[in-house]
Design a protein around this motif. Structure first.
Motif, PDB file in Angstrom:
ATOM      1  N   GLN A  33      77.688 -14.631  -5.263  1.00 40.13           N
ATOM      2  CA  GLN A  33      76.564 -14.071  -4.809  1.00 40.13           C
ATOM      3  C   GLN A  33      76.100 -14.747  -3.556  1.00 40.13           C
ATOM      4  OE1 GLN A  33      74.651 -14.756  -8.787  1.00 40.13           O
ATOM      5  NE2 GLN A  33      72.874 -14.796  -7.498  1.00 40.13           N
ATOM      6  N   ARG A  34      75.219 -13.813  -3.028  1.00 39.90           N
ATOM      7  CA  ARG A  34      74.295 -14.636  -1.745  1.00 39.90           C
ATOM      8  C   ARG A  34      73.150 -13.669  -1.390  1.00 39.90           C
ATOM      9  NH1 ARG A  34      75.520 -11.937   3.320  1.00 39.90           N
ATOM     10  NH2 ARG A  34      77.442 -10.502   3.286  1.00 39.90           N
ATOM     11  N   ARG A  35      72.142 -14.104  -0.866  1.00 34.11           N
ATOM     12  CA  ARG A  35      70.870 -13.514  -0.786  1.00 34.11           C
ATOM     13  C   ARG A  35      71.008 -12.678   0.616  1.00 34.11           C
ATOM     14  NH1 ARG A  35      65.887 -17.282  -0.520  1.00 34.11           N
ATOM     15  NH2 ARG A  35      66.836 -18.080   1.613  1.00 34.11           N
ATOM     16  N   ILE A  36      70.509 -11.660   0.758  1.00 37.21           N
ATOM     17  CA  ILE A  36      70.706 -10.958   1.863  1.00 37.21           C
ATOM     18  C   ILE A  36      69.057 -10.284   2.289  1.00 37.21           C
ATOM     19  CG2 ILE A  36      73.077 -10.227   1.814  1.00 37.21           C
ATOM     20  CD1 ILE A  36      72.075  -7.484   0.542  1.00 37.21           C
ATOM     21  N   VAL A  37      68.200 -10.149   1.301  1.00 37.90           N
ATOM     22  CA  VAL A  37      66.854  -9.844   1.824  1.00 37.90           C
ATOM     23  C   VAL A  37      65.918 -10.611   0.868  1.00 37.90           C
ATOM     24  CG1 VAL A  37      65.210  -8.034   1.909  1.00 37.90           C
ATOM     25  CG2 VAL A  37      67.512  -7.376   2.442  1.00 37.90           C
ATOM     26  N   SER A  38      64.837 -11.180   1.585  1.00 35.19           N
ATOM     27  CA  SER A  38      63.828 -11.901   0.639  1.00 35.19           C
ATOM     28  C   SER A  38      62.444 -11.098   0.596  1.00 35.19           C
ATOM     29  CB  SER A  38      63.568 -13.325   1.503  1.00 35.19           C
ATOM     30  OG  SER A  38      64.917 -14.041   1.686  1.00 35.19           O
ATOM     31  N   ARG A  39      61.620 -11.852  -0.169  1.00 32.20           N
ATOM     32  CA  ARG A  39      60.521 -11.379  -0.253  1.00 32.20           C
ATOM     33  C   ARG A  39      60.067  -9.693  -0.538  1.00 32.20           C
ATOM     34  NH1 ARG A  39      60.337 -14.861   3.828  1.00 32.20           N
ATOM     35  NH2 ARG A  39      59.873 -12.934   5.210  1.00 32.20           N
ATOM     36  N   VAL A  40      61.070  -9.189  -1.174  1.00 27.99           N
ATOM     37  CA  VAL A  40      60.996  -7.785  -1.854  1.00 27.99           C
ATOM     38  C   VAL A  40      60.048  -7.566  -2.815  1.00 27.99           C
ATOM     39  CG1 VAL A  40      63.222  -7.382  -0.716  1.00 27.99           C
ATOM     40  CG2 VAL A  40      63.060  -7.986  -3.280  1.00 27.99           C
ATOM     41  N   GLY A  41      59.825  -8.430  -3.934  1.00 29.93           N
ATOM     42  CA  GLY A  41      58.779  -8.147  -4.822  1.00 29.93           C
ATOM     43  C   GLY A  41      59.656  -8.170  -6.010  1.00 29.93           C
ATOM     44  N   ARG A  42      59.036  -8.725  -7.367  1.00 33.06           N
ATOM     45  CA  ARG A  42      59.467  -9.234  -8.563  1.00 33.06           C
ATOM     46  C   ARG A  42      59.806  -7.928  -9.453  1.00 33.06           C
ATOM     47  NH1 ARG A  42      60.272 -14.506  -8.966  1.00 33.06           N
ATOM     48  NH2 ARG A  42      58.896 -15.732  -7.645  1.00 33.06           N
ATOM     49  N   SER A  43      59.603  -6.771  -9.127  1.00 31.74           N
ATOM     50  CA  SER A  43      59.959  -5.539  -9.854  1.00 31.74           C
ATOM     51  C   SER A  43      60.285  -4.335  -8.762  1.00 31.74           C
ATOM     52  CB  SER A  43      58.358  -5.476 -10.589  1.00 31.74           C
ATOM     53  OG  SER A  43      58.827  -4.049 -11.404  1.00 31.74           O
ATOM     54  N   ILE A  44      61.445  -4.265  -8.691  1.00 32.29           N
ATOM     55  CA  ILE A  44      61.961  -3.368  -7.819  1.00 32.29           C
ATOM     56  C   ILE A  44      63.064  -2.452  -8.357  1.00 32.29           C
ATOM     57  CG2 ILE A  44      61.627  -5.078  -5.605  1.00 32.29           C
ATOM     58  CD1 ILE A  44      64.747  -5.466  -5.547  1.00 32.29           C
ATOM     59  N   LEU A  45      63.145  -1.344  -7.638  1.00 34.63           N
ATOM     60  CA  LEU A  45      63.977  -0.341  -8.028  1.00 34.63           C
ATOM     61  C   LEU A  45      65.034  -0.097  -6.417  1.00 34.63           C
ATOM     62  CD1 LEU A  45      61.447   2.448  -9.267  1.00 34.63           C
ATOM     63  CD2 LEU A  45      63.414   0.920 -10.591  1.00 34.63           C
ATOM     64  N   LEU A  46      66.417  -0.077  -6.686  1.00 42.70           N
ATOM     65  CA  LEU A  46      67.311  -0.083  -5.843  1.00 42.70           C
ATOM     66  C   LEU A  46      68.173   1.081  -5.546  1.00 42.70           C
ATOM     67  CD1 LEU A  46      68.888  -3.653  -6.019  1.00 42.70           C
ATOM     68  CD2 LEU A  46      67.843  -2.848  -3.924  1.00 42.70           C
ATOM     69  N   ASP A  47      68.448   1.482  -4.426  1.00 43.80           N
ATOM     70  CA  ASP A  47      69.548   2.317  -4.033  1.00 43.80           C
ATOM     71  C   ASP A  47      69.954   2.097  -2.635  1.00 43.80           C
ATOM     72  OD1 ASP A  47      71.475   4.301  -4.581  1.00 43.80           O
ATOM     73  OD2 ASP A  47      69.992   6.055  -4.992  1.00 43.80           O
ATOM     74  N   PHE A  48      71.081   2.708  -2.366  1.00 48.38           N
ATOM     75  CA  PHE A  48      71.809   2.886  -0.878  1.00 48.38           C
ATOM     76  C   PHE A  48      72.114   3.963  -0.169  1.00 48.38           C
ATOM     77  CE2 PHE A  48      75.106   2.514  -3.912  1.00 48.38           C
ATOM     78  CZ  PHE A  48      76.115   3.068  -3.422  1.00 48.38           C
ATOM     79  N   HIS A  49      72.527   4.134   0.844  1.00 48.61           N
ATOM     80  CA  HIS A  49      73.102   5.036   1.580  1.00 48.61           C
ATOM     81  C   HIS A  49      74.306   4.559   2.335  1.00 48.61           C
ATOM     82  CE1 HIS A  49      73.946   8.549   4.050  1.00 48.61           C
ATOM     83  NE2 HIS A  49      72.575   9.249   3.781  1.00 48.61           N
ATOM     84  N   PHE A  50      75.594   4.655   1.823  1.00 52.49           N
ATOM     85  CA  PHE A  50      76.707   3.986   2.081  1.00 52.49           C
ATOM     86  C   PHE A  50      76.953   4.698   3.510  1.00 52.49           C
ATOM     87  CE2 PHE A  50      81.300   3.190   2.935  1.00 52.49           C
ATOM     88  CZ  PHE A  50      81.393   1.943   2.114  1.00 52.49           C
ATOM     89  N   SER A  51      77.018   5.684   4.146  1.00 53.42           N
ATOM     90  CA  SER A  51      77.539   6.173   5.344  1.00 53.42           C
ATOM     91  C   SER A  51      76.474   5.918   6.269  1.00 53.42           C
ATOM     92  CB  SER A  51      77.669   7.907   5.369  1.00 53.42           C
ATOM     93  OG  SER A  51      76.335   8.170   5.062  1.00 53.42           O
ATOM     94  N   GLU A  52      75.048   5.834   5.970  1.00 56.30           N
ATOM     95  CA  GLU A  52      74.457   5.173   7.032  1.00 56.30           C
ATOM     96  C   GLU A  52      74.325   3.686   7.015  1.00 56.30           C
ATOM     97  OE1 GLU A  52      70.399   6.866   6.643  1.00 56.30           O
ATOM     98  OE2 GLU A  52      70.837   8.908   7.443  1.00 56.30           O
ATOM     99  N   GLY A  53      74.651   3.028   6.033  1.00 60.70           N
ATOM    100  CA  GLY A  53      74.860   1.382   6.028  1.00 60.70           C
ATOM    101  C   GLY A  53      73.535   1.113   5.783  1.00 60.70           C
TER     102      GLY A  53
END
Length: 868
Positions: A33-53
């Motif tokens: 693993q490696r860090r890619i974004v910092s200071r996002v908050g300690r209680s977060i929800l995640l999702d992504f859009h693959f084709s938009e990257g």
């Protein structure tokens, strides 16, 4: 040509997006693993859009929604100061972001750049953990109100429905786009939690215990979970559950809060058929079998957008759809399986037919070859193991649940014999009226003719058979002699015959529908015949015998190939019905109180109901419903024709309900309504799906009532007829005592003389289905299915001549169905065309052989040589 952008991805490696501490981490499936974004908050929800990257996250404490590139660059805040965010999901088809808000009771969305914010759903009960299936156009969310539940709507917030309700709190929701399944975490007593799974309609697939989990995501065969106690990411098999496997060997510094597997498989686009395989034969989907080991123990086969495991001949595929097992007999006698049992290293387990899957009870199966036929009310088509689709017969439409078929046309209603009268009742039992009365009689048998719109009925007490119009205005005596105890009656609506059983005379008879040409059909090896049903397309008549050897039997309409369909486990088989939608036979047993179903040849026998209806006398079936008359309770019931569950009695005052039939054009397919009074048409009548379609000959045009034909006057001179001109509108103007005319649609000419246009030869017909052909008519045309197919001309389906016994194969041949036709192949040990098979003839060559030695005969013998 499809107008879409196609992105070709070559062997992308899946990885995890992980909310950890105050950062977003990228973790390979081997744990690096490696860090890619910092200071996002300690209680977060995640999702992504693959084709938009891009990735998206919601800081639930601060009330922000932000986005960045999947590499962590181009960070941007999209929404601020929104308290109460409980769920986040990306619609990669419409390029929007959706989020749920428990405080406001809403689900909202915005474009992926933060524009065009809109409330999709409002007045919700504490919504949380929203997920979407953009291809199927569904939004799913958990409701944390007084009754925990899983809810669903379309992408616009309409068609809201409750998928399932739970006794315990539902905490987390995830979606499996490949298998179209929902997974959730259910909080039980104390710290006990479980992971449940269902299809989109809420039918439970499996439930297995699991330790404390905050979030989860699905990829291929695994559920990936964040474990707050061990501070690890674990994964479990989504089919079998079991002990979790750590993705990383090291404990993390902080409890992981959310996780997503980033890969195009998790965001499929059905419009481009998985990586645009429709655009070019050179562009194809990802071959999962070539990229990773998916757990298939022996074989893996790729299909567009997915894959499935295979086994070589002599092996069985276990319920995990991954493991191949040699068929070893079970050791424990207590194992009861609906299909088959096999012994494994872990003990005895149940296995299912090819293409089917094991239900959560570990015993029953679901799939096209299983007893439930995949949940399909009519036809089930296997795509590959574990995946199938339901289809409907022509004239029916598949319902939103993807399983049930509903018929078009007029409302359905029932006719039932009520001993002292015949009643007409709505399918839901709300409205009822008496069609005709016979207070002195005992009417227990009836059927109807969809062509002449007449009901036929037999009176057991008065020993006679009559007919009447379906509106009750006409009544005619057919037979009043030569009857003893007529208890079953059936109309052959195709060949125009009437069949009836006589229990007292131990016979089955038939006649024309007008009572002429009466004859004994069967009177040998039959004792107490009761129910009777017909399948004109298959040229078969079915009946029940309540004698000392109770059975369900059938015979050809020409009295050929008589055979027993069912004989075991019967006591008093009474009524029976043929369902032409599913091509199955239904019957009830008066003494045992059971209702059963089987294929038309008696195979795949399945009990639907036991002791739910007191004395079931007769059955009728249509669409997804089975109606039953109860002699003991004086009631009519309706139950699910597939499962036999949820019996519901119709609200009607009955004396003693006996025979019952469903009235609808599709109940008796193939009825030629043009046989009676030309279907009401003045000239040309075509019968389509039980309805008459009228047309006219050359130099005539169909009137506004759709029945009459009026001549096209070639001269149109003389007195001006304003009504005719306005009605037909073929007249352009009226000048100097003469009407100026033009030919109506379907005809060509100068307006004085019009001739029919042959749309079929001119290539103007829209018979786009390859299985259909064009038939020209005066002023128009219609499409009809070719030989070997059935349907309305716009939807044609193959007739399975083998299944319906419509083939001419020899008794020593096997029938193999093909599209639009069938093939007969002689069985091993026989030879011939298939239509005629005989035992192989082996040639023996007999020769006299003499051996000489020095001109003397040493020996002489008669030798036979075998030539295979």
């Amino acid at each position: 040509l499809m107008h879409s952008v196609c992105v070709i991805l070559i062997n992308p490696e899946p990885y995890l997006l992980l909310g950890l501490g105050n950062n977003i981490q990228r973790m390979n499936l081997d744990g690096d693993q490696r860090r890619i974004v910092s200071r996002v908050g300690r209680s977060i929800l995640l999702d992504f859009h693959f084709s938009e990257g891009t990735m998206f996250w919601a800081d639930t404490h601060a009330g922000h929604i932000s986005r960045a590139g999947l590499d962590g660059t181009r960070r941007q805040k999209l929404l601020s100061s929104v308290k109460g965010i409980t769920g986040l999901a990306v619609d990669w088809i419409e390029n929007t972001v959706l989020w749920s808000n428990a405080e406001r009771g809403t689900i909202q969305r915005m474009d992926t750049d933060g524009r065009n914010k809109k409330i999709v759903l409002r007045d919700l009960s504490q919504p949380r953990t929203v997920v979407v299936d953009p291809n199927e156009r569904y939004i799913f969310w958990l409701s944390d109100g007084l009754t925990p539940s899983l809810q669903r709507s379309d992408m616009n917030g309409g068609k809201r429905a409750t998928v399932l309700k739970a006794a315990d709190r539902l905490k987390v929701l995830a979606i499996d786009h490949r298998d179209r399944r929902l997974f959730w975490v259910q909080q039980g007593q104390g710290v006990h939690t479980a992971i449940g799974s269902s299809n989109y309609d809420g039918n439970i697939i499996n439930v297995f215990n699991q330790s404390q989990s905050l979030r989860m995501t699905i990829f291929l065969d695994y559920v990936y979970l964040t474990d707050s106690k061990s501070k690890r990411i674990t994964r479990v098999n989504k089919y079998t559950g079991g002990r979790g496997e750590n993705v990383s060997s090291k404990r993390m510094l902080h409890p992981p809060v959310d996780v997503k597997v980033v890969h195009p498989i998790n965001q499929p686009k059905s419009t481009t058929f998985f990586f645009c395989s429709k655009l070019s034969s050179s562009l194809s989907d990802i071959n999962e079998c070539a990229l990773w080991n998916h757990g298939c123990s022996l074989g893996c086969e790729n299909v567009p957008g997915s894959y499935f495991c295979t086994c070589p001949k002599g092996y069985l595929l276990l319920s995990d759809l991954k493991t191949c097992q040699e068929p070893k007999p079970c050791m424990e006698n207590g194992t009861v399986c609906d299909h088959a049992c096999v012994h494994t290293a872990e003990g005895d387990v149940c296995v299912c037919p090819e293409g089917s899957v094991l239900n959560s009870d570990g015993r029953s199966c679901t799939g096209c070859l299983s007893a439930d036929r995949g949940g399909c009310s009519q036809m089930c088509v296997t795509l590959y193991p574990g995946r199938w689709v339901c289809e409907c017969q022509p004239g029916y439409q598949l319902q939103p649940d993807g399983k049930h078929c509903a018929a078009a046309g007029p409302p359905v209603y029932l006719l039932f014999a009520n001993t002292v009268d015949i009643r007409k009742i709505n399918a839901d039992g709300k409205k009822s009226k008496t069609l005709l009365q016979e207070p002195r009689g005992g009417i227990i048998a009836l059927d109807y003719d969809p062509v002449q719109k007449q009901v036929y009925f037999a009176d057991k007490s008065l020993k006679r058979i009559e007919r009447a119009s379906l509106d009750g205005g006409f009544r005619e005596m057919l037979f009043s002699t030569g009857l003893d105890s007529p208890e079953g009656l059936a109309v052959d609506w195709v060949h125009r015959k009437l069949y009836w059983t006589d229990r007292g005379l131990s016979s089955i008879s038939r006649s024309g529908l007008n009572g002429m040409d009466r004859e004994i059909f069967i009177d040998e090896d039959i004792q107490k015949p009761r129910g009777i049903a017909l399948h004109p397309q298959a040229q078969k008549v079915y009946w029940t015998d309540m004698g000392s050897r109770p059975a369900v039997e059938r015979s050809g309409l020409n009295r050929d190939v008589r055979e027993v369909v069912v004989s075991t486990g019967l006591v008093s088989p009474s009524g029976l019905a043929v369902d032409h939608g599913s091509q199955r036979l239904y019957w009830c047993d008066l003494s045992r109180g059971v209702i059963e179903s089987a294929n038309l040849d008696g195979s795949d026998r399945h009990m639907l109901s036991e002791n739910q209806v007191g004395w079931p006398f007769d059955v009728a079936v249509f669409e997804n419903v089975l109606w039953v008359s109860d002699w003991e309770g004086h009631l009519l019931y309706r139950i699910d024709m597939r499962t036999g569950r949820n019996p519901e009695h119709l609200r009607d005052i009955s004396i003693k309900p006996a025979a019952l039939v469903v009235v609808h054009p599709f109940v008796k397919p193939g009825a030629n309504v043009c046989l009676h009074e030309n279907g009401g048409c003045a000239q040309v009548c075509e019968s389509r799906l039980g309805l008459a379609h009228c047309s006219c000959h050359s130099k005539h045009v169909l009137s506004a009532d759709g029945k009459d034909c009026l001549p096209i006057n070639s001269s149109f001179t003389g007195q001006y007829n304003e009504n005719k001109i306005k009605r037909w509108k073929e007249c352009l103007s009226y000048k100097e005592g003469r009407a100026m005319c033009q030919c109506v649609t379907g005809f060509a000419g100068d307006g004085e003389l019009c001739v029919d246009v042959d749309e079929c030869k001119a290539g103007l017909a829209d018979c786009s289905v390859s299985e259909a052909e064009c038939v020209n008519t005066a002023g128009g045309y219609f499409c009809q299915c070719k030989t070997g197919f059935t349907g309305d001309g716009q939807h044609c389906m193959d007739i399975d001549e083998c299944r319906l016994d419509m083939h001419g194969c020899d008794v020593n041949a096997e029938c193999l169905n093909a599209v639009g036709k069938y093939q007969c192949i002689c069985r091993p040990g026989f030879t011939g065309t298939g239509l005629s098979c005989h035992g192989k003839i082996h040639l023996f060559i007999v020769l006299t052989e003499t051996v000489y030695f020095k001109n003397h005969v040493l020996y002489s013998c008669l030798c036979a040589y075998y030539v295979p």
